[in-house]
Design a protein around this motif. Structure first.
Motif, PDB file in Angstrom:
ATOM      1  N   GLN A 132       0.691  -1.324   0.053  1.00  0.00           N
ATOM      2  CA  GLN A 132      -0.052   0.014   0.010  1.00  0.00           C
ATOM      3  C   GLN A 132       0.925   1.262   0.005  1.00  0.00           C
ATOM      4  N   GLN A 133       2.014   1.294   0.703  1.00  0.00           N
ATOM      5  CA  GLN A 133       2.778   2.462   0.884  1.00  0.00           C
ATOM      6  C   GLN A 133       3.821   2.635  -0.390  1.00  0.00           C
ATOM      7  N   GLY A 134       4.067   3.915  -0.437  1.00  0.00           N
ATOM      8  CA  GLY A 134       5.201   3.873  -1.417  1.00  0.00           C
ATOM      9  C   GLY A 134       4.479   4.585  -2.398  1.00  0.00           C
ATOM     10  N   LEU A 135       5.324   5.059  -3.842  1.00  0.00           N
ATOM     11  CA  LEU A 135       4.942   5.667  -4.691  1.00  0.00           C
ATOM     12  C   LEU A 135       5.217   4.997  -6.219  1.00  0.00           C
ATOM     13  N   ARG A 136       4.559   5.236  -7.099  1.00  0.00           N
ATOM     14  CA  ARG A 136       4.497   4.579  -8.481  1.00  0.00           C
ATOM     15  C   ARG A 136       3.902   5.115  -9.629  1.00  0.00           C
ATOM     16  N   GLN A 158      -3.860   5.594  -3.944  1.00  0.00           N
ATOM     17  CA  GLN A 158      -2.901   5.057  -2.937  1.00  0.00           C
ATOM     18  C   GLN A 158      -1.486   4.847  -3.417  1.00  0.00           C
ATOM     19  N   GLY A 159      -0.933   5.982  -3.865  1.00  0.00           N
ATOM     20  CA  GLY A 159       0.427   5.953  -4.239  1.00  0.00           C
ATOM     21  C   GLY A 159       0.678   5.950  -5.691  1.00  0.00           C
ATOM     22  N   GLN A 160      -0.427   5.318  -6.509  1.00  0.00           N
ATOM     23  CA  GLN A 160      -0.379   5.177  -7.749  1.00  0.00           C
ATOM     24  C   GLN A 160      -0.852   6.423  -8.640  1.00  0.00           C
ATOM     25  N   ILE A 161       0.061   6.962  -9.286  1.00  0.00           N
ATOM     26  CA  ILE A 161      -0.016   8.247 -10.367  1.00  0.00           C
ATOM     27  C   ILE A 161       0.129   7.688 -11.769  1.00  0.00           C
ATOM     28  N   THR A 162      -1.329   8.208 -12.370  1.00  0.00           N
ATOM     29  CA  THR A 162      -1.199   7.893 -13.589  1.00  0.00           C
ATOM     30  C   THR A 162      -1.403   9.051 -14.479  1.00  0.00           C
ATOM     31  N   ILE A 163      -0.362   9.185 -15.427  1.00  0.00           N
ATOM     32  CA  ILE A 163      -0.627  10.351 -16.556  1.00  0.00           C
ATOM     33  C   ILE A 163      -0.490   9.599 -17.864  1.00  0.00           C
TER      34      ILE A 163
END
Length: 365
Positions: A132-136, A158-163
Motif C-alpha cells: 500500500q505504501q510508496g509511490l509509483r 494509494q500512491g499510484q499516479i497515472t498520467i
C-alpha cells in the motif's frame, strides 16, 4: 531550480540536457549532489567518469533518450534505473516513435517534480507490488492496450499516479484546456497536483494536529468526494475566486489541497530559479508600490530552505507581474494567469509550514 554549467567548457546547460550544446561533452544529473556532471566517457553501457574520475553509470533509460540522470555511487552494482525512473511501472511502447517522444516529455516533467521533492527532503519511496505504501507512476498510451490493473485517466490512488501520453501532446493538451475552460494546463502542473494527493495521505491524513488545521482552512475532507465532484460539474461555484486558487479547487477539500500544493511548488521553484539567475525587479514607475524588490536584497539564499513564507510570497508577485508583462509584449498569454488572494495565501502558508515540519522526518506509512 539551480543554474548548471558544463564542467568542461563552463557554458550554461539546462537541467534536461544530456549533452553540452557548446562543447559536446556528455552530461548527467547526479541526484545526490543535485549537480550536472560532465562525463569523460559517453558509452551508456560502461562506467562513466567525472573530471575527478569518480564512477557513475547512466540510467538504463538514457539509451532510450528519455533520461539524463545518473545512478548514485552506492547503487552502481545493483540498480539499472535512477531513483526517478525506478518509480515507473508502465511506460509507453518504445517501438512507437511518437510514444517515445511523449514519454520523454513526461519524464522531463516528472524529474522536475523529483528535483523539488529532493530539495525539500520529502520522502520518496518506490511502491512495490502488493504494498500500500510508496509511490509509483504509470504512463499510459491510450492508443495502446491498457494493462489490466491500470487506468487510462489521469489521477492518484494509494500512491499510484497515472498520467496519459496525450497530455504530452501540446495540441491535445491545449484542446483539453479549452474544453474544460481552464486558464492553465501543463504536464508539470499535473505532476505537482497528483503528488499533492499522495502527500496529503502521508503528511496530513494520519496526523491529528495537521488534519485539524487542514480542515479549518480547506474544509471537511469527510464529505462525499464523488458527490462533491458531480455537484461541481453540474453547478460550479460562481464565487470561487474569493477563496480558491482555481475553479476546480472549489470542488472538494482534497482538490483544493492538491491545487494549492501544485501552486506552492510553482511559487517556490520560480523564486528559486529567479534567485539563482540573479534576476532583479526594479520598476522605473515611481507610482508602483514600494514593495518592489531585488532578489539579492534581503531574500533567502535558497528558496527551498527559507523559513519565511511571506518573503517568498513577496518575491513571487513582482516576478509574475514582470514575466506576464513580457509575455503580453510578445502577444502571448500570461505565464501565470492566477490571483493569489488572502485565503489562498493562508493555505499556501499552511503547506509551507507543513513541509518545513515534515521534511527529512516523515516516511510513508
Amino acid at each position: 531550480m539551480n543554474t548548471f554549467i558544463c564542467q568542461h567548457c563552463n557554458q550554461a546547460v539546462f537541467f534536461d540536457n544530456s549533452q553540452c550544446e557548446s562543447c559536446g561533452a556528455a552530461l548527467g544529473f547526479d541526484s545526490d549532489q543535485l549537480q550536472m556532471i560532465s562525463l569523460t566517457q559517453a558509452h551508456e553501457t560502461q562506467t562513466l567518469l567525472d573530471k575527478k574520475s569518480n564512477p557513475y553509470r547512466a540510467c538504463a533509460n538514457r539509451a532510450l533518450h528519455v533520461c539524463n540522470w545518473l545512478l548514485p555511487k552506492a547503487s552502481l552494482d545493483t540498480d539499472l534505473y535512477c531513483r526517478a525512473c525506478a518509480l515507473n511501472r508502465y511506460v509507453p511502447n518504445t517501438g512507437d516513435a511518437d510514444a517515445s517522444v511523449q514519454w520523454a516529455e513526461l519524464e522531463q516533467a516528472k524529474k522536475r517534480l523529483m528535483y523539488s521533492l529532493i530539495r525539500f527532503g520529502l520522502p520518496v519511496v518506490a511502491k512495490k507490488d502488493g504494498q500500500q505504501q510508496g509511490l509509483r507512476f504509470d504512463f499510459i498510451d491510450q492508443q495502446q492496450n491498457i494493462p489490466q490493473n491500470a487506468t487510462n485517466t489521469i489521477g492518484h490512488s494509494q500512491g499510484q499516479i497515472t498520467i496519459t501520453t496525450d497530455e504530452a501532446n501540446p495540441s491535445e493538451r491545449e484542446q483539453t484546456r479549452i474544453d474544460l475552460g481552464e486558464k492553465y494546463r501543463t504536464l508539470l502542473g499535473h505532476f505537482r497536483h497528483e503528488i499533492g494527493h499522495y502527500y496529503w495521505d502521508h503528511l496530513v491524513a494520519n496526523d491529528a494536529h495537521w488534519l485539524q488545521e487542514f480542515r479549518k482552512l480547506f474544509g471537511d475532507d469527510r464529505q462525499d468526494y464523488q458527490q462533491a465532484l458531480a455537484s461541481h460539474y453540474q453547478n460550479p461555484n460562481p464565487n470561487w475566486r474569493m477563496d480558491f486558487i482555481s475553479e476546480y479547487a472549489s470542488a472538494h477539500p482534497w482538490e483544493d489541497w492538491a491545487e494549492t500544493w501544485a501552486h506552492y511548488f510553482h511559487l517556490i521553484d520560480t523564486v528559486d530559479t529567479a534567485l539563482h539567475f540573479g534576476i532583479q525587479i526594479r520598476p522605473n514607475n515611481a507610482e508602483l508600490p514600494k514593495t518592489t524588490y531585488s532578489l539579492r536584497d534581503g531574500a533567502s539564499a535558497d528558496a527551498y530552505s527559507s523559513e519565511n513564507f511571506q518573503e517568498l510570497y513577496d518575491n513571487y508577485i513582482p516576478i509574475t507581474l514582470a514575466v506576464n508583462s513580457l509575455n503580453r509584449s510578445l502577444g502571448q498569454s500570461d505565464v501565470y494567469p492566477f490571483v493569489l488572494n488572502q485565503s489562498v495565501f493562508k493555505k499556501l502558508d499552511f503547506i509551507h509550514q507543513l513541509i518545513k515540519n515534515k521534511s527529512n522526518t516523515a516516511t510513508p506509512d
